[in-house]
Design an enzyme around this catalytic site. Structure first.
Site, PDB file in Angstrom:
ATOM      1  N   HIS A  72       0.851  -1.202   0.000  1.00 57.00           N
ATOM      2  CA  HIS A  72       0.000   0.000   0.000  1.00 57.00           C
ATOM      3  C   HIS A  72       0.883   1.248   0.000  1.00 57.00           C
ATOM      4  O   HIS A  72       1.898   1.288   0.689  1.00 57.00           O
ATOM      5  CB  HIS A  72      -0.895   0.029   1.244  1.00 57.00           C
ATOM      6  CG  HIS A  72      -2.036  -0.945   1.176  1.00 57.00           C
ATOM      7  ND1 HIS A  72      -3.206  -0.772   1.865  1.00 57.00           N
ATOM      8  CD2 HIS A  72      -2.192  -2.096   0.477  1.00 57.00           C
ATOM      9  CE1 HIS A  72      -4.034  -1.780   1.606  1.00 57.00           C
ATOM     10  NE2 HIS A  72      -3.430  -2.603   0.770  1.00 57.00           N
ATOM     11  N   TYR A 201      -9.212   5.169   7.899  1.00 56.78           N
ATOM     12  CA  TYR A 201      -9.338   5.509   9.320  1.00 56.78           C
ATOM     13  C   TYR A 201     -10.386   6.610   9.425  1.00 56.78           C
ATOM     14  O   TYR A 201     -10.205   7.684   8.846  1.00 56.78           O
ATOM     15  CB  TYR A 201      -8.019   6.057   9.871  1.00 56.78           C
ATOM     16  CG  TYR A 201      -6.921   5.028  10.050  1.00 56.78           C
ATOM     17  CD1 TYR A 201      -6.147   4.594   8.979  1.00 56.78           C
ATOM     18  CD2 TYR A 201      -6.661   4.505  11.314  1.00 56.78           C
ATOM     19  CE1 TYR A 201      -5.135   3.661   9.161  1.00 56.78           C
ATOM     20  CE2 TYR A 201      -5.645   3.569  11.501  1.00 56.78           C
ATOM     21  CZ  TYR A 201      -4.893   3.151  10.425  1.00 56.78           C
ATOM     22  OH  TYR A 201      -3.899   2.227  10.611  1.00 56.78           O
ATOM     23  N   PRO A 293      -3.299  -0.112  19.020  1.00 53.95           N
ATOM     24  CA  PRO A 293      -3.131  -0.597  17.639  1.00 53.95           C
ATOM     25  C   PRO A 293      -3.378   0.455  16.560  1.00 53.95           C
ATOM     26  O   PRO A 293      -3.121   0.206  15.386  1.00 53.95           O
ATOM     27  CB  PRO A 293      -4.147  -1.745  17.534  1.00 53.95           C
ATOM     28  CG  PRO A 293      -5.123  -1.509  18.622  1.00 53.95           C
ATOM     29  CD  PRO A 293      -4.420  -0.765  19.704  1.00 53.95           C
ATOM     30  N   LYS A 297       1.872  -0.360  15.216  1.00 57.34           N
ATOM     31  CA  LYS A 297       3.307  -0.397  15.523  1.00 57.34           C
ATOM     32  C   LYS A 297       3.760  -1.613  16.336  1.00 57.34           C
ATOM     33  O   LYS A 297       4.951  -1.910  16.397  1.00 57.34           O
ATOM     34  CB  LYS A 297       3.696   0.858  16.338  1.00 57.34           C
ATOM     35  CG  LYS A 297       3.656   2.132  15.552  1.00 57.34           C
ATOM     36  CD  LYS A 297       4.918   2.288  14.734  1.00 57.34           C
ATOM     37  CE  LYS A 297       4.763   3.291  13.625  1.00 57.34           C
ATOM     38  NZ  LYS A 297       4.383   2.726  12.325  1.00 57.34           N
ATOM     39  N   TYR A 385       4.159   6.486  10.139  1.00 57.61           N
ATOM     40  CA  TYR A 385       3.346   5.320   9.775  1.00 57.61           C
ATOM     41  C   TYR A 385       4.169   4.267   9.030  1.00 57.61           C
ATOM     42  O   TYR A 385       4.075   3.072   9.324  1.00 57.61           O
ATOM     43  CB  TYR A 385       2.146   5.767   8.922  1.00 57.61           C
ATOM     44  CG  TYR A 385       1.047   4.742   8.882  1.00 57.61           C
ATOM     45  CD1 TYR A 385       0.026   4.741   9.831  1.00 57.61           C
ATOM     46  CD2 TYR A 385       1.033   3.749   7.910  1.00 57.61           C
ATOM     47  CE1 TYR A 385      -0.973   3.780   9.815  1.00 57.61           C
ATOM     48  CE2 TYR A 385       0.035   2.780   7.878  1.00 57.61           C
ATOM     49  CZ  TYR A 385      -0.953   2.804   8.832  1.00 57.61           C
ATOM     50  OH  TYR A 385      -1.941   1.839   8.817  1.00 57.61           O
TER      51      TYR A 385
HETATM   52  C1  LIG Z   1      -6.363  -5.943  17.467  1.00 63.64           C
HETATM   53  C2  LIG Z   1      -4.868  -5.795  17.322  1.00 63.64           C
HETATM   54  C3  LIG Z   1      -4.371  -5.260  16.151  1.00 63.64           C
HETATM   55  C4  LIG Z   1      -2.996  -5.093  16.006  1.00 63.64           C
HETATM   56  N1  LIG Z   1      -2.537  -4.540  14.843  1.00 63.64           N
HETATM   57  C5  LIG Z   1      -1.213  -4.385  14.678  1.00 63.64           C
HETATM   58  C6  LIG Z   1      -0.672  -3.887  13.423  1.00 63.64           C
HETATM   59  O1  LIG Z   1      -1.403  -3.599  12.451  1.00 63.64           O
HETATM   60  N2  LIG Z   1       0.684  -3.766  13.306  1.00 63.64           N
HETATM   61  C7  LIG Z   1       1.501  -4.109  14.344  1.00 63.64           C
HETATM   62  O2  LIG Z   1       2.727  -3.972  14.183  1.00 63.64           O
HETATM   63  N3  LIG Z   1       1.036  -4.589  15.526  1.00 63.64           N
HETATM   64  C8  LIG Z   1      -0.294  -4.756  15.733  1.00 63.64           C
HETATM   65  N4  LIG Z   1      -0.754  -5.320  16.895  1.00 63.64           N
HETATM   66  C9  LIG Z   1       0.180  -5.695  17.960  1.00 63.64           C
HETATM   67  C10 LIG Z   1       0.891  -7.036  17.720  1.00 63.64           C
HETATM   68  O3  LIG Z   1      -0.051  -8.062  17.496  1.00 63.64           O
HETATM   69  C11 LIG Z   1       1.806  -7.371  18.917  1.00 63.64           C
HETATM   70  O4  LIG Z   1       2.561  -6.238  19.237  1.00 63.64           O
HETATM   71  C12 LIG Z   1       2.744  -8.555  18.617  1.00 63.64           C
HETATM   72  O5  LIG Z   1       2.041  -9.772  18.704  1.00 63.64           O
HETATM   73  C13 LIG Z   1       3.938  -8.596  19.587  1.00 63.64           C
HETATM   74  O6  LIG Z   1       4.720  -9.751  19.358  1.00 63.64           O
HETATM   75  P1  LIG Z   1       5.486 -10.468  20.547  1.00 63.64           P
HETATM   76  O7  LIG Z   1       6.199 -11.612  19.928  1.00 63.64           O
HETATM   77  O8  LIG Z   1       6.241  -9.478  21.327  1.00 63.64           O
HETATM   78  O9  LIG Z   1       4.350 -10.980  21.546  1.00 63.64           O
HETATM   79  P2  LIG Z   1       3.210 -12.076  21.331  1.00 63.64           P
HETATM   80  O10 LIG Z   1       2.756 -12.096  19.924  1.00 63.64           O
HETATM   81  O11 LIG Z   1       2.210 -11.810  22.405  1.00 63.64           O
HETATM   82  O12 LIG Z   1       3.947 -13.453  21.625  1.00 63.64           O
HETATM   83  C14 LIG Z   1       4.300 -13.867  22.925  1.00 63.64           C
HETATM   84  C15 LIG Z   1       4.306 -15.380  22.969  1.00 63.64           C
HETATM   85  O13 LIG Z   1       4.779 -15.802  24.240  1.00 63.64           O
HETATM   86  C16 LIG Z   1       4.040 -16.935  24.640  1.00 63.64           C
HETATM   87  N5  LIG Z   1       4.104 -17.045  26.109  1.00 63.64           N
HETATM   88  C17 LIG Z   1       3.506 -16.258  27.031  1.00 63.64           C
HETATM   89  N6  LIG Z   1       3.810 -16.675  28.270  1.00 63.64           N
HETATM   90  C18 LIG Z   1       4.603 -17.760  28.115  1.00 63.64           C
HETATM   91  C19 LIG Z   1       5.231 -18.643  29.032  1.00 63.64           C
HETATM   92  N7  LIG Z   1       5.090 -18.498  30.351  1.00 63.64           N
HETATM   93  N8  LIG Z   1       5.976 -19.663  28.534  1.00 63.64           N
HETATM   94  C20 LIG Z   1       6.133 -19.823  27.209  1.00 63.64           C
HETATM   95  N9  LIG Z   1       5.554 -19.004  26.296  1.00 63.64           N
HETATM   96  C21 LIG Z   1       4.803 -17.998  26.751  1.00 63.64           C
HETATM   97  C22 LIG Z   1       2.631 -16.671  24.117  1.00 63.64           C
HETATM   98  O14 LIG Z   1       1.910 -17.890  23.969  1.00 63.64           O
HETATM   99  C23 LIG Z   1       2.911 -15.990  22.791  1.00 63.64           C
HETATM  100  O15 LIG Z   1       2.918 -16.879  21.704  1.00 63.64           O
HETATM  101  C24 LIG Z   1      -2.115  -5.504  17.060  1.00 63.64           C
HETATM  102  C25 LIG Z   1      -2.621  -6.082  18.216  1.00 63.64           C
HETATM  103  C26 LIG Z   1      -3.981  -6.223  18.363  1.00 63.64           C
HETATM  104  C27 LIG Z   1      -4.514  -6.854  19.621  1.00 63.64           C
END
Ligand SMILES: Cc1cc2nc3c(=O)[nH]c(=O)nc-3n(C[C@H](O)[C@H](O)[C@H](O)COP(=O)(O)OP(=O)(O)OC[C@H]3O[C@@H](n4cnc5c(N)ncnc54)[C@H](O)[C@@H]3O)c2cc1C
Length: 392
Positions: A72, A201, A293, A297, A385
């Site tokens: 996009h 948006y 969200p 980011k 963005y």
């Molecule tokens: C509605 C929504 C829309 C979003 N849109 C965007 C977007 O457009 N762009 C964007 O960049 N971000 C977006 N985000 C945010 C994004 O989804 C998160 O920031 C991202 O998932 C972060 O990745 P992470 O690996 O840090 O954490 P997570 O994806 O939360 O992964 C953490 C992992 O750790 C595991 N875990 C937890 N505790 C334990 C434990 N004790 N032992 C072993 N494993 C464990 C969990 O099962 C999980 O798989 C959005 C979020 C939401 C809710």
């Protein structure tokens, strides 16, 4: 069991870190509480910044994204029943965003890691970290009904907001910042054609709405709601009506509708912890910070954290340098606070606040008019963005 880097969490942060370390000949093991199936099907983020896209390509995991993702070059801001395009690429020397689901990135990373012999323990829940102030910290986890220990040089806490890693930093060292917003997002996935070529948006008197996409067949849409509402209170017809009302324009544009295949409500909040490092524990991604969200980011920040961590670990293992590891927390926090600022700004500009009697709404409309009519203001939105360059 022994490894160099023990990673708690197999979301985007943990998987990308393991991949980057593998490319640098550093061994890592991931301990992930959920099943592979669950990780690969949970729909969350979908907007990848240019820097994330570049990194996936450079490290050999961008092939399917390039085939199936959608590039996009702009977004639309809609208010007073009129759309205004922000030409992201024109304003940022050609930078762009990619619409490609987080679960697809996760799928690509899992298969790349497993094909390369990487170790990921699924359905293995970390129950505690030990000796993180020493040179041999350990992760205790449960897998197949048994307790295990993983001894490592370094632990990467990539276990999201509810994980065990952040609370392992002593409370007297840890400072946590949080802001909860008085609204949430009602999100749906619908089997329908795209309503627009670019994300929309919208700010309406009834609140925010976002028209996004997942694929030519499946669309992602959100509207602002009460965070304590229940999806069961909304029929499909009420959902479509709310989206239609909030996105209505005068130029004949119509929302494409279809069967709703998923519904959910998420609360809006921001969170940050300082420092992101303690002893031999390094936090990355949602374990350290949550952004609303609206700025898209969260996943991008998670990927940036682990890129910084992988580079610091390489300098340490290859050259014995400790400076990058010592700077890790400051480097990531500076970037994370910029992303917090942008996400807070987008959220504040685009949502109705329940206690607002009109003053704030008028300020929001003035802000939107300014952003869509001033090249300087539009450029500021655009460069945030698409993602400020990695080294800033
Ligand atoms: C509605 C929504 C829309 C979003 N849109 C965007 C977007 O457009 N762009 C964007 O960049 N971000 C977006 N985000 C945010 C994004 O989804 C998160 O920031 C991202 O998932 C972060 O990745 P992470 O690996 O840090 O954490 P997570 O994806 O939360 O992964 C953490 C992992 O750790 C595991 N875990 C937890 N505790 C334990 C434990 N004790 N032992 C072993 N494993 C464990 C969990 O099962 C999980 O798989 C959005 C979020 C939401 C809710």
């Amino acid at each position: 069991m022994d490894t160099q880097v023990g990673i708690v969490g197999g979301g985007p942060a943990g998987l990308m870190l393991s991949h980057l370390l593998h490319l640098q000949d550093i061994e890592a093991v991931i301990v992930e509480a959920r099943s592979r199936e669950k990780l690969q099907t949970e729909v969350r983020a979908g907007v990848l910044e240019q820097g994330t896209v570049d990194l996936l390509r450079e490290t050999g995991v961008g092939e399917r994204m390039d085939q199936e993702g959608a590039v996009h070059h702009g977004i639309e801001l809609r208010f007073n029943r009129q759309g205004h395009r922000i030409p992201l690429s024109d304003l940022t020397d050609g930078r762009e965003i990619m619409l490609y689901g987080q679960h697809e990135v996760v799928k690509d990373l899992i298969s790349t890691r497993l094909d390369a012999g990487g170790q990921i323990f699924f359905e293995a829940e970390a129950v505690g970290l030990h000796d993180i102030e020493t040179q041999k910290p350990t992760i205790r986890y449960r897998h197949d009904g048994q307790d295990h220990e993983l001894r490592c040089d370094v632990i990467a806490g990539c276990d999201g907001y509810y994980g065990v890693c952040r609370p392992s930093i002593p409370s007297e060292i840890r400072t946590e910042y949080e802001r909860r917003y008085p609204f949430g997002w009602f999100g749906i996935l619908a089997e329908a054609p795209p309503s627009s070529e670019e994300l929309i948006y919208t700010l309406h008197e009834r609140g925010f709405a976002l028209i996004s996409t997942r694929s030519p067949e499946v669309q992602r849409m959100y509207f602002q709601c009460d965070p304590d509402d229940d999806v069961g209170n909304w029929s499909d017809e009420q959902i479509w009506k709310e989206l239609r009302v909030r996105t209505e324009v005068h130029d004949g544009w119509a929302l494409e509708e279809g069967p709703i295949i998923e519904k959910g409500i998420v609360g809006m909040r921001s969170f940050a912890v300082e420092p992101m490092q303690y002893g031999r524990l390094y936090l990355a991604g949602d374990a350290a910070h949550i952004v609303t969200p609206t700025g898209a980011k969260g996943m991008n920040l998670a990927i940036r954290d682990v890129r910084t961590l992988a580079e610091a670990l390489r300098a340490w293992y290859e050259k014995g340098r400790t400076d990058l590891l010592e700077d890790y927390s400051n480097t990531c926090l500076k970037r994370a606070w910029k992303a917090q600022r942008f996400s807070w700004w987008m959220t504040s500009m685009l949502h109705r606040f329940p206690d607002d009697e009109g003053f704030q709404h008028n300020l929001q409309l003035a802000e939107l008019e300014y952003v869509t009519s001033s090249q300087a203001a539009a450029t500021s939105l655009a460069e945030n963005y698409v993602g400020i360059a990695f080294d800033h």
